[in-house]
Design a protein around this motif. Structure first.
Motif, PDB file in Angstrom:
ATOM      1  N   GLU A 118       0.812  -1.218   0.000  1.00 28.24           N
ATOM      2  CA  GLU A 118       0.000   0.000   0.000  1.00 28.24           C
ATOM      3  C   GLU A 118       0.843   1.264   0.000  1.00 28.24           C
ATOM      4  O   GLU A 118       0.507   2.241  -0.671  1.00 28.24           O
ATOM      5  N   ALA A 119       1.927   1.287   0.754  1.00 26.97           N
ATOM      6  CA  ALA A 119       2.774   2.478   0.862  1.00 26.97           C
ATOM      7  C   ALA A 119       4.192   2.227   0.358  1.00 26.97           C
ATOM      8  O   ALA A 119       5.100   2.987   0.666  1.00 26.97           O
ATOM      9  N   GLU A 120       4.372   1.173  -0.438  1.00 26.67           N
ATOM     10  CA  GLU A 120       5.700   0.817  -0.922  1.00 26.67           C
ATOM     11  C   GLU A 120       6.120   1.718  -2.082  1.00 26.67           C
ATOM     12  O   GLU A 120       5.393   1.865  -3.067  1.00 26.67           O
ATOM     13  N   VAL A 121       7.307   2.324  -1.958  1.00 31.07           N
ATOM     14  CA  VAL A 121       7.852   3.168  -3.022  1.00 31.07           C
ATOM     15  C   VAL A 121       8.632   2.277  -3.984  1.00 31.07           C
ATOM     16  O   VAL A 121       9.604   1.629  -3.601  1.00 31.07           O
ATOM     17  N   VAL A 122       8.185   2.262  -5.240  1.00 32.27           N
ATOM     18  CA  VAL A 122       8.777   1.331  -6.210  1.00 32.27           C
ATOM     19  C   VAL A 122       9.330   2.030  -7.447  1.00 32.27           C
ATOM     20  O   VAL A 122       9.863   1.381  -8.343  1.00 32.27           O
ATOM     21  N   GLY A 123       9.212   3.352  -7.538  1.00 31.13           N
ATOM     22  CA  GLY A 123       9.690   4.047  -8.723  1.00 31.13           C
ATOM     23  C   GLY A 123       9.903   5.523  -8.452  1.00 31.13           C
ATOM     24  O   GLY A 123       9.875   5.986  -7.303  1.00 31.13           O
ATOM     25  N   ALA A 124      10.095   6.261  -9.530  1.00 29.13           N
ATOM     26  CA  ALA A 124      10.323   7.698  -9.417  1.00 29.13           C
ATOM     27  C   ALA A 124       9.005   8.425  -9.216  1.00 29.13           C
ATOM     28  O   ALA A 124       7.922   7.884  -9.463  1.00 29.13           O
ATOM     29  N   SER A 125       9.113   9.664  -8.767  1.00 27.74           N
ATOM     30  CA  SER A 125       7.929  10.494  -8.561  1.00 27.74           C
ATOM     31  C   SER A 125       7.212  10.724  -9.885  1.00 27.74           C
ATOM     32  O   SER A 125       7.828  11.095 -10.888  1.00 27.74           O
ATOM     33  N   PHE A 126       5.889  10.493  -9.886  1.00 27.82           N
ATOM     34  CA  PHE A 126       5.049  10.653 -11.072  1.00 27.82           C
ATOM     35  C   PHE A 126       5.601   9.866 -12.271  1.00 27.82           C
ATOM     36  O   PHE A 126       5.623  10.349 -13.402  1.00 27.82           O
ATOM     37  N   ALA A 127       6.061   8.652 -12.001  1.00 27.88           N
ATOM     38  CA  ALA A 127       6.605   7.804 -13.065  1.00 27.88           C
ATOM     39  C   ALA A 127       5.501   7.444 -14.057  1.00 27.88           C
ATOM     40  O   ALA A 127       4.351   7.198 -13.666  1.00 27.88           O
ATOM     41  N   PRO A 128       5.815   7.424 -15.351  1.00 25.57           N
ATOM     42  CA  PRO A 128       4.795   7.064 -16.345  1.00 25.57           C
ATOM     43  C   PRO A 128       4.462   5.575 -16.276  1.00 25.57           C
ATOM     44  O   PRO A 128       5.194   4.777 -15.682  1.00 25.57           O
ATOM     45  N   ALA A 129       3.359   5.219 -16.879  1.00 24.78           N
ATOM     46  CA  ALA A 129       2.941   3.819 -16.897  1.00 24.78           C
ATOM     47  C   ALA A 129       3.921   2.975 -17.703  1.00 24.78           C
ATOM     48  O   ALA A 129       4.422   3.397 -18.743  1.00 24.78           O
ATOM     49  N   ASP A 130       4.213   1.786 -17.196  1.00 23.75           N
ATOM     50  CA  ASP A 130       5.099   0.847 -17.890  1.00 23.75           C
ATOM     51  C   ASP A 130       4.688  -0.573 -17.538  1.00 23.75           C
ATOM     52  O   ASP A 130       3.595  -0.798 -16.986  1.00 23.75           O
TER      53      ASP A 130
END
Length: 353
Positions: A118-130
């Protein structure tokens, strides 16, 4: 004129002629209306507008097809009366049931369905869909799809619990007021009038500012604000029951007030209360989302659709639809519940097609 425009209008004209030949009046009206709207939109906006109309119409057609398949599946799966009820259900009710079941599955099995925490950071801020984050990332780099799934558990679960508490308070108070009458009815009525005289959103903001914004406080405050509306309904429908002859007969037998409420009054007002529960759930659900959007609802890092719209609102300035995804989830559930409530009201009223 592009090839798409030619194919699009040829399809509408052919489908309209087929509907007229087979005397499908509803389909003919829908197709002819769509043809007129498309012609006007094409003249004013060009082929680009027609593409958007075609996509929208395609989505509606897909929703209708899926709803039909779901309804027929339920007819085969459910036994007896359930199958008979689903066989006569309109497609809008089937669509609403399908959406509600989907939301419930997402809420119950969120840890299994969501690819990340739920609160896991997995990418950059406002990362695009991939391929990893199919809906992209939020302002902290958390997966939007995972938070959307967990948001179903938090937003819908809290709204359901709040509505249940509000209904318990309002229904009991309304039944007591209608059954007891006299000064009890007057006192409860004046308390309810006082609460209803205060604007709900302003009152909620004031109370949450005073008591804090925990989940428990949020639930109790919203339940307190919506219970007067349920009180008015319960009192009104119960007031028509307590004057019946069988209620007077129960009193002459020496039955207590709580027995009369539980065994004589409550079973006869279940249908309108059940329909009101669905409608009131929508209002509670929207109220919690609005408070979360304003920062006084469900607090971070807990996923909530209202706060997700606020957290990603910056992307609207850049033409991104990310903030609209949780907003669409809110709107879809609201529409689905209203479809089911309309069906329930139709059934409980005894009306025939």
């Amino acid at each position: 004129m592009t090839a798409f425009t030619i194919i699009y209008f040829a399809f509408l004209i052919t489908a309209s002629c087929a509907a007229a030949f087979y005397k499908y009046k509803s389909a003919l009206l829908l197709l002819f209306t769509l043809l007129c709207v498309s012609l006007l939109a094409g003249l004013l906006g060009g082929s680009g507008v027609l593409v958007n109309i075609a996509i929208g119409f395609g989505l509606l057609a897909a929703a209708g097809g899926i709803s039909y398949a779901f309804r027929e599946s339920m007819v085969q799966i459910l036994p007896g009366e359930g199958a008979k009820l689903m066989r006569t259900a309109p497609l809008t009710a089937a669509f609403g049931l399908l959406v509600i079941i989907t939301y419930v599955i997402a809420a119950v099995f969120a840890p299994v369905i969501a690819p990340f925490g739920e609160a896991e950071v997995v990418g950059a801020s406002f990362a695009p869909a991939d391929d990893v984050m199919i809906l992209g990332g939020d302002q902290l780099g958390r997966d939007m799809f995972s938070r959307l799934i967990y948001g179903a558990r938090n937003t819908v679960g809290i709204a359901m619990m709040t509505t249940a508490i509000a209904f318990t308070i309002g229904t009991i108070a309304g039944l007591v007021a209608a059954s007891a009458g006299g000064w009890v009815d007057q006192v409860l009525g004046r308390i309810v009038d006082t609460l209803m005289a205060i604007p709900q959103l302003i009152f909620a903001l004031l109370l949450l500012t005073i008591v804090g914004t925990s989940v428990v406080n949020l639930t109790l405050v919203i339940a307190l604000l919506y219970s007067p509306l349920i009180f008015r309904l319960a009192r009104a429908v119960a007031g028509n029951i307590v004057v019946m002859d069988y209620i007077e007969a129960a009193r002459l037998r020496g039955e207590k007030t709580w027995y009369i409420i539980a065994r004589e009054v409550l079973p006869n007002i279940t249908a309108p209360l059940a329909a009101e529960f669905g409608l009131r759930f929508c209002f509670v659900f929207l109220a919690i989302s609005a408070l979360s959007f304003l920062g006084l609802g469900i607090q971070p890092p807990t996923a909530d659709w209202g706060s997700m719209v606020r957290e990603n609102a910056t992307l609207i300035s850049f033409g991104e639809i990310t903030p609209l995804i949780p907003a669409a989830a809110i709107a879809l559930l609201t529409v689905a519940v209203n479809f089911v409530v309309d069906w329930m009201l139709h059934i409980s009223s005894g009306l025939k097609e």
